[in-house]
Design a protein around this motif. Sequence first.
Motif, PDB file in Angstrom:
ATOM      1  N   LEU A  73       7.749   4.182  -7.245  1.00 59.71           N
ATOM      2  CA  LEU A  73       8.169   5.571  -7.333  1.00 59.71           C
ATOM      3  C   LEU A  73       8.083   6.254  -5.981  1.00 59.71           C
ATOM      4  N   GLU A  74       8.745   7.358  -5.866  1.00 64.33           N
ATOM      5  CA  GLU A  74       8.834   8.232  -4.706  1.00 64.33           C
ATOM      6  C   GLU A  74       7.940   7.835  -3.538  1.00 64.33           C
ATOM      7  N   ARG A  75       8.548   7.420  -2.456  1.00 65.75           N
ATOM      8  CA  ARG A  75       7.862   7.118  -1.211  1.00 65.75           C
ATOM      9  C   ARG A  75       8.845   7.342  -0.082  1.00 65.75           C
ATOM     10  N   PRO A  76       8.381   7.406   1.141  1.00 64.17           N
ATOM     11  CA  PRO A  76       9.306   7.636   2.252  1.00 64.17           C
ATOM     12  C   PRO A  76      10.303   6.485   2.362  1.00 64.17           C
ATOM     13  N   GLY A  91       0.788  -1.227   0.000  1.00 66.18           N
ATOM     14  CA  GLY A  91       0.000   0.000   0.000  1.00 66.18           C
ATOM     15  C   GLY A  91       0.821   1.278   0.000  1.00 66.18           C
ATOM     16  N   ARG A  92       2.150   1.172  -0.049  1.00 66.40           N
ATOM     17  CA  ARG A  92       2.993   2.378  -0.051  1.00 66.40           C
ATOM     18  C   ARG A  92       3.496   2.639  -1.453  1.00 66.40           C
ATOM     19  N   GLY A  93       3.603   3.896  -1.826  1.00 66.66           N
ATOM     20  CA  GLY A  93       4.150   4.270  -3.128  1.00 66.66           C
ATOM     21  C   GLY A  93       3.223   3.873  -4.257  1.00 66.66           C
ATOM     22  N   SER A  94       3.679   4.056  -5.461  1.00 65.12           N
ATOM     23  CA  SER A  94       2.919   3.635  -6.620  1.00 65.12           C
ATOM     24  C   SER A  94       3.850   2.851  -7.522  1.00 65.12           C
ATOM     25  N   VAL A  95       3.297   2.048  -8.391  1.00 64.19           N
ATOM     26  CA  VAL A  95       4.112   1.232  -9.273  1.00 64.19           C
ATOM     27  C   VAL A  95       3.992   1.784 -10.685  1.00 64.19           C
ATOM     28  N   PHE A  96       5.121   1.958 -11.350  1.00 65.72           N
ATOM     29  CA  PHE A  96       5.116   2.406 -12.729  1.00 65.72           C
ATOM     30  C   PHE A  96       6.205   1.653 -13.460  1.00 65.72           C
ATOM     31  N   GLY A  97       5.835   0.891 -14.448  1.00 69.03           N
ATOM     32  CA  GLY A  97       6.826   0.154 -15.209  1.00 69.03           C
ATOM     33  C   GLY A  97       7.615  -0.827 -14.373  1.00 69.03           C
ATOM     34  N   GLU A 104      13.169  -4.260  -2.265  1.00 63.00           N
ATOM     35  CA  GLU A 104      13.778  -4.285  -0.927  1.00 63.00           C
ATOM     36  C   GLU A 104      13.786  -2.903  -0.278  1.00 63.00           C
ATOM     37  N   GLY A 105      13.219  -1.905  -0.952  1.00 62.74           N
ATOM     38  CA  GLY A 105      13.158  -0.553  -0.406  1.00 62.74           C
ATOM     39  C   GLY A 105      14.418   0.259  -0.642  1.00 62.74           C
ATOM     40  N   GLN A 106      15.333  -0.233  -1.463  1.00 68.05           N
ATOM     41  CA  GLN A 106      16.558   0.499  -1.750  1.00 68.05           C
ATOM     42  C   GLN A 106      16.313   1.486  -2.894  1.00 68.05           C
TER      43      GLN A 106
END
Length: 122
Positions: A21-24, A11-17, A110-112
């Motif tokens: 993308l940009e999230r904390p 539920g965090r961020g958005s997925v594109f391709g 992995e959030g990197q």
Amino acid sequence: LARAGDVPRDGRGSVFGGRRLERPPPASLEPTEVSTASTAEDVQGEGDRVVPARRIGRLKMMRETFGWGFIECAETFQTYQRDIYVPSDVMPAGTRVGDELVFTLGFNDEGQPLATFVSFSL
């Protein structure tokens, strides 16, 4: 593999391709000082759309044989304590080590942090 339009399971961020993308930053990578930056600095609006802010950095190294490299950016290093991974498929043709680049910050599974939508700086 995520596709455009997919919703991340967490539920965090958005997925594109296939890239988030940009999230904390993940809790383990959060800055040690409390930031007073507003979300307006991290995200820019374009009409009815919200797009991630662009960052500027220099190509630090590129391993063409393996298809990846790293961008050094003081702004993102302050937050994530690492250079930004960049896959070669998002690099503009003719990019060389030392070139100044504009990129959008995304995150892998992995959030990197990783660079997406890379172009030459003007």
